[in-house]
Motif scaffolding. Structure first.
Motif, PDB file in Angstrom:
ATOM      1  N   MET A 289      -1.448   7.466 -11.067  1.00 44.15           N
ATOM      2  CA  MET A 289      -2.656   7.355 -10.257  1.00 44.15           C
ATOM      3  C   MET A 289      -3.922   7.218 -11.096  1.00 44.15           C
ATOM      4  O   MET A 289      -4.866   6.534 -10.693  1.00 44.15           O
ATOM      5  CB  MET A 289      -2.761   8.570  -9.327  1.00 44.15           C
ATOM      6  N   GLU A 290      -3.992   7.838 -12.276  1.00 43.19           N
ATOM      7  CA  GLU A 290      -5.211   7.704 -13.080  1.00 43.19           C
ATOM      8  C   GLU A 290      -5.322   6.312 -13.697  1.00 43.19           C
ATOM      9  O   GLU A 290      -6.418   5.750 -13.773  1.00 43.19           O
ATOM     10  CB  GLU A 290      -5.238   8.765 -14.183  1.00 43.19           C
ATOM     11  N   SER A 291      -4.195   5.732 -14.117  1.00 40.59           N
ATOM     12  CA  SER A 291      -4.255   4.358 -14.619  1.00 40.59           C
ATOM     13  C   SER A 291      -4.707   3.416 -13.520  1.00 40.59           C
ATOM     14  O   SER A 291      -5.420   2.437 -13.777  1.00 40.59           O
ATOM     15  CB  SER A 291      -2.887   3.936 -15.169  1.00 40.59           C
ATOM     16  N   SER A 292      -4.327   3.703 -12.283  1.00 43.22           N
ATOM     17  CA  SER A 292      -4.763   2.881 -11.147  1.00 43.22           C
ATOM     18  C   SER A 292      -6.264   3.026 -10.911  1.00 43.22           C
ATOM     19  O   SER A 292      -6.934   2.047 -10.574  1.00 43.22           O
ATOM     20  CB  SER A 292      -4.007   3.297  -9.885  1.00 43.22           C
ATOM     21  N   VAL A 293      -6.792   4.254 -11.073  1.00 42.79           N
ATOM     22  CA  VAL A 293      -8.228   4.458 -10.893  1.00 42.79           C
ATOM     23  C   VAL A 293      -9.016   3.626 -11.895  1.00 42.79           C
ATOM     24  O   VAL A 293     -10.005   2.967 -11.543  1.00 42.79           O
ATOM     25  CB  VAL A 293      -8.583   5.957 -11.037  1.00 42.79           C
ATOM     26  N   VAL A 294      -8.592   3.619 -13.156  1.00 37.40           N
ATOM     27  CA  VAL A 294      -9.285   2.830 -14.176  1.00 37.40           C
ATOM     28  C   VAL A 294      -9.240   1.351 -13.821  1.00 37.40           C
ATOM     29  O   VAL A 294     -10.237   0.630 -13.943  1.00 37.40           O
ATOM     30  CB  VAL A 294      -8.667   3.096 -15.563  1.00 37.40           C
ATOM     31  N   PHE A 295      -8.086   0.882 -13.356  1.00 31.72           N
ATOM     32  CA  PHE A 295      -7.952  -0.519 -12.951  1.00 31.72           C
ATOM     33  C   PHE A 295      -8.888  -0.834 -11.773  1.00 31.72           C
ATOM     34  O   PHE A 295      -9.600  -1.850 -11.779  1.00 31.72           O
ATOM     35  CB  PHE A 295      -6.500  -0.793 -12.557  1.00 31.72           C
ATOM     36  N   LEU A 343      -1.259  22.671 -14.707  1.00 36.15           N
ATOM     37  CA  LEU A 343      -0.754  21.375 -14.259  1.00 36.15           C
ATOM     38  C   LEU A 343      -1.157  21.090 -12.818  1.00 36.15           C
ATOM     39  O   LEU A 343      -1.702  20.025 -12.509  1.00 36.15           O
ATOM     40  CB  LEU A 343       0.773  21.347 -14.408  1.00 36.15           C
ATOM     41  N   SER A 344      -0.918  22.043 -11.919  1.00 40.88           N
ATOM     42  CA  SER A 344      -1.238  21.805 -10.504  1.00 40.88           C
ATOM     43  C   SER A 344      -2.744  21.765 -10.270  1.00 40.88           C
ATOM     44  O   SER A 344      -3.239  20.955  -9.469  1.00 40.88           O
ATOM     45  CB  SER A 344      -0.584  22.876  -9.625  1.00 40.88           C
ATOM     46  N   ALA A 345      -3.519  22.604 -10.978  1.00 41.21           N
ATOM     47  CA  ALA A 345      -4.973  22.582 -10.817  1.00 41.21           C
ATOM     48  C   ALA A 345      -5.567  21.293 -11.361  1.00 41.21           C
ATOM     49  O   ALA A 345      -6.520  20.735 -10.795  1.00 41.21           O
ATOM     50  CB  ALA A 345      -5.597  23.790 -11.508  1.00 41.21           C
ATOM     51  N   GLY A 346      -5.021  20.797 -12.481  1.00 41.09           N
ATOM     52  CA  GLY A 346      -5.487  19.520 -13.014  1.00 41.09           C
ATOM     53  C   GLY A 346      -5.257  18.385 -12.030  1.00 41.09           C
ATOM     54  O   GLY A 346      -6.124  17.526 -11.827  1.00 41.09           O
ATOM     55  N   LEU A 347      -4.081  18.374 -11.400  1.00 37.29           N
ATOM     56  CA  LEU A 347      -3.793  17.360 -10.386  1.00 37.29           C
ATOM     57  C   LEU A 347      -4.738  17.501  -9.190  1.00 37.29           C
ATOM     58  O   LEU A 347      -5.215  16.495  -8.638  1.00 37.29           O
ATOM     59  CB  LEU A 347      -2.341  17.481  -9.921  1.00 37.29           C
ATOM     60  N   LEU A 348      -5.021  18.743  -8.796  1.00 35.39           N
ATOM     61  CA  LEU A 348      -5.921  18.962  -7.667  1.00 35.39           C
ATOM     62  C   LEU A 348      -7.320  18.434  -7.967  1.00 35.39           C
ATOM     63  O   LEU A 348      -7.942  17.752  -7.131  1.00 35.39           O
ATOM     64  CB  LEU A 348      -5.978  20.457  -7.334  1.00 35.39           C
ATOM     65  N   LEU A 349      -7.848  18.716  -9.161  1.00 34.57           N
ATOM     66  CA  LEU A 349      -9.166  18.218  -9.537  1.00 34.57           C
ATOM     67  C   LEU A 349      -9.171  16.691  -9.592  1.00 34.57           C
ATOM     68  O   LEU A 349     -10.132  16.044  -9.146  1.00 34.57           O
ATOM     69  CB  LEU A 349      -9.577  18.806 -10.883  1.00 34.57           C
ATOM     70  N   GLN A 350      -8.100  16.112 -10.115  1.00 33.35           N
ATOM     71  CA  GLN A 350      -7.999  14.656 -10.161  1.00 33.35           C
ATOM     72  C   GLN A 350      -8.024  14.065  -8.755  1.00 33.35           C
ATOM     73  O   GLN A 350      -8.686  13.049  -8.501  1.00 33.35           O
ATOM     74  CB  GLN A 350      -6.709  14.253 -10.880  1.00 33.35           C
ATOM     75  N   ALA A 351      -7.327  14.708  -7.805  1.00 33.45           N
ATOM     76  CA  ALA A 351      -7.282  14.213  -6.424  1.00 33.45           C
ATOM     77  C   ALA A 351      -8.657  14.284  -5.771  1.00 33.45           C
ATOM     78  O   ALA A 351      -9.112  13.327  -5.121  1.00 33.45           O
ATOM     79  CB  ALA A 351      -6.273  15.025  -5.613  1.00 33.45           C
ATOM     80  N   VAL A 352      -9.348  15.420  -5.921  1.00 37.11           N
ATOM     81  CA  VAL A 352     -10.666  15.592  -5.299  1.00 37.11           C
ATOM     82  C   VAL A 352     -11.671  14.603  -5.890  1.00 37.11           C
ATOM     83  O   VAL A 352     -12.462  13.989  -5.162  1.00 37.11           O
ATOM     84  CB  VAL A 352     -11.154  17.047  -5.489  1.00 37.11           C
ATOM     85  N   ALA A 353     -11.645  14.421  -7.198  1.00 36.71           N
ATOM     86  CA  ALA A 353     -12.576  13.492  -7.841  1.00 36.71           C
ATOM     87  C   ALA A 353     -12.310  12.050  -7.408  1.00 36.71           C
ATOM     88  O   ALA A 353     -13.246  11.278  -7.186  1.00 36.71           O
ATOM     89  CB  ALA A 353     -12.453  13.616  -9.361  1.00 36.71           C
ATOM     90  N   THR A 354     -11.041  11.681  -7.261  1.00 33.62           N
ATOM     91  CA  THR A 354     -10.710  10.328  -6.812  1.00 33.62           C
ATOM     92  C   THR A 354     -11.169  10.117  -5.376  1.00 33.62           C
ATOM     93  O   THR A 354     -11.687   9.044  -5.022  1.00 33.62           O
ATOM     94  CB  THR A 354      -9.197  10.083  -6.932  1.00 33.62           C
TER      95      THR A 354
END
Length: 467
Positions: A289-295, A343-354
Motif C-alpha cells: 500500500m505504501e508503494s501505491s501511495v507514492v505512485f 507493527l500494528s500501530a505503524g500500520l494504523l498510522l499509515q492507514a489514517v495518514a493515507t
C-alpha cells in the motif's frame, strides 16, 4: 543501625564492535543501492519512452521487468544462500547488478533495456536476502539486531525516496542513462571490500528442494505477472485470469510438496510460526500500500498539480525525512512496547495518514501542505511497520534458518512493491473513466488503500495476540 548496600550496577546497553559496524555499513550500502534501483527510473519513464521508442502502454514494463524476477526468485535464492554461502550470493548479485547497469546505460533498443532490467531484478533477488541474512547472523538477537534492522528499513524506504529525487535530477540535468550508471561504482566498491570485511556464512548443508523451487518460483512469477496484466488490461483479461489461476495451483502444489519433502525449501514448521506468517503478512500490507501511495502521489503532482519531474522528486523529501525518523524511533519503540504493538500501530498510522490524503484538492498551497503532512506521517508509520515486521519475522529462529526467514521477508517486500501499483492503478483508472476526473480516481484509490491497511492492522494485532 543503617546498613549501606551497594546499588546494583546499571545495565549497560550492548554496543557494536568496530568490525560489526564495518560489516553493517557495507551490507546496508548494498541494500540502499538496490532500493534506489526500484524507483530511480520511474520519473524518467516518459524520457526513456521517447528515446528508445517504447509505446505508452509498454512503459510499465521498464519497472515490471525488474520487479518480476526480483519477487519471483528471492525465496529460492535466499535458500541457496543458506546452502552455497551468503557472502558468495551477495557478491554474485552485486556483480550481476554492475553488468546489468552498464548494459542498461548503453541500451539502444527496448529489448536490450528490458534485458538489463531483468538482470537488475535477478541481482536484487540474489543480493537482498543474502545481505539481510548476513546482517541478522552477524548480530545477536536483541537490541543490536533490532537497531540494525531499523537502519535497514530506514535505508530501504529512503532508497525509494532518494531514487525518485535522484532520478528526476539526473533526467533533468544529464540523461536517464545515469540512472543506470550510478550503480556501477557502488557495486564495484562492494565487490572489492566484501571479501575482506564480511565473513562467509551458511546454514546446514542440504540438497536443494528442486520441486519446491520450481513450484514456488513459477507460482510467484505467475502471480506478479497476472496482477500486472490485470492492472494494464482489466481484471477480466483472459491472460491475467489464466496467470492468476496458474499461480494459485502452483502455490498450492508448493505447499503440498513441502509437506512431503525430506529437505524442504521452506519447512512447514517455519511457515506456520505465528511470528513468521503474521510478520510477513504485515510486511506485505505495508509495502503493497505504501508503494501505491507514492505512485498515486506521483500522478497527482504531475497530472493534477503540474509539477516537473525534478519538482516531483523534491516533493518526496518530506517522506524521506519522516522515513529516517521512523527508522530511528522504531527500535526504541519495540524495546518499550514490543513487536506486535509497533507493527500494528505503524500500520494504523499509515492507514489514517493515507485516508487524510482524500482531502487533497486540484491545486493551491493548502492542498500541497495537506499532501506533504499526511504523506510524511504515513511514511513514519510505514517505517515503524517495516522494522516491526522484520524483527517479528526473523525472531526466534536458529542461524541455519535465517536465510529462509530473510528470504521470505525480502520476497514479501519485493512482491508488495510489485503487486500494489497494478491493483490501485486499476481502481484509479476505473474511477477516472467513470467520472472524467483524474483527482476523483486518485481519491477512490487512496480510500481503498487506507481501508486495506486498516484491516491489515486489525488482523496483525489479532494474529499476534499473546506473543
Amino acid at each position: 543501625m543503617t546498613t549501606l548496600v551497594d546499588a546494583p550496577p546499571a545495565a549497560v546497553a550492548p554496543r557494536m564492535t568496530p568490525r560489526q559496524r564495518l560489516v553493517l555499513t557495507l551490507l546496508l550500502g548494498s541494500q540502499f543501492m538496490l532500493a534506489v534501483d526500484f524507483s530511480i527510473l520511474n520519473i524518467a519513464l516518459p524520457d526513456i519512452g521517447r528515446s528508445l521508442g517504447f509505446s505508452l502502454g509498454n512503459l510499465q514494463w521498464i519497472s515490471t521487468a525488474m520487479m518480476l524476477p526480483s519477487a519471483g526468485f528471492t525465496l529460492l535464492f535466499g535458500r541457496l544462500a543458506d546452502i552455497a554461502g551468503r557472502r558468495r550470493m551477495l557478491l554474485a548479485g552485486m556483480a550481476l547488478l554492475v553488468v546489468g547497469s552498464f548494459v542498461g546505460g548503453i541500451a539502444d533498443s527496448p529489448a536490450l533495456l528490458l534485458a538489463a532490467r531483468v538482470a537488475q531484478g535477478l541481482a536484487s533477488a540474489l543480493a537482498t536476502p543474502a545481505a539481510l541474512s548476513l546482517l541478522t547472523t552477524s548480530l545477536p538477537e536483541g537490541p543490536l539486531r533490532e537497531k540494525a534492522l531499523g537502519l535497514n528499513g530506514t535505508l530501504i524506504s529512503a532508497g525509494f525516496t532518494v531514487g525518485a529525487v535522484l532520478g528526476g535530477l539526473l533526467t533533468d540535468l544529464l540523461s536517464w542513462r545515469w540512472g543506470f550508471f550510478v550503480n556501477i561504482p557502488v557495486g564495484i566498491a562492494v565487490l572489492l571490500a566484501a571479501p575482506a570485511v564480511v565473513p562467509e556464512s551458511r546454514g546446514e548443508r542440504t540438497k536443494l528442494d528442486v520441486p519446491g523451487a520450481v513450484t514456488v518460483t513459477g507460482g510467484l512469477l505467475a502471480l506478479v505477472y497476472g496482477v500486472t496484466a490485470a492492472g494494464q488490461h482489466g481484471w477480466t483479461d483472459p491472460v491475467a485470469l489464466s496467470c492468476l489461476a496458474a499461480a494459485a495451483l502452483l502455490l498450492v502444489a508448493f505447499w503440498r510438496v513441502e509437506l512431503r519433502a525430506k529437505a524442504p525449501l521452506a519447512p512447514v514448521r517455519v511457515l506456520t510460526r505465528r511470528t513468521v506468517s503474521w510478520g510477513n503478512f504485515g510486511g506485505l500490507i505495508t509495502f503493497t500500500m505504501e508503494s501505491s501511495v507514492v505512485f498515486l502521489l506521483t500522478l497527482y503532482l504531475q497530472q493534477v498539480f503540474g509539477c516537473s519531474p525534478f519538482q516531483t522528486g523534491l516533493a518526496f523529501c518530506g517522506i524521506g525525512v519522516a522515513s529516517f525518523l521512523g527508522g530511528l524511533a522504531a527500535p526504541r519503540l519495540i524495546g518499550r512496547y514490543g513487536n506486535r504493538t509497533v507493527l500494528s500501530a505503524g500500520l494504523l498510522l499509515q492507514a489514517v495518514a493515507t485516508a487524510a490524503l482524500f482531502l487533497i484538492g486540484p491545486g493551491g498551497g493548502g492542498a500541497l501542505a495537506v499532501m506533504l503532512a499526511a504523506s510524511s506521517a504515513g511514511a513514519f508509520g510505514h517505517l515503524c511497520a517495516i522494522v516491526g515486521y522484520m524483527v517479528t519475522a526473523t525472531s526466534g529462529l536458529p542461524d541455519g534458518e535465517q536465510g529462509l526467514a530473510t528470504g521470505l521477508a525480502s520476497m514479501t517486500q519485493q512482491a508488495g512493491i510489485t503487486l500494489g501499483i497494478p491493483v490501485l492503478s486499476a481502481i484509479a483508472t476505473a474511477r477516472t473513466a467513470a467520472t472524467g476526473s483524474v483527482l476523483s480516481g486518485l481519491h477512490a484509490a487512496l480510500l481503498a488503500d487506507a481501508a486495506i491497511v486498516l484491516a491489515g492492522a486489525a488482523l496483525v494485532r489479532a494474529g499476534l495476540r499473546g506473543r
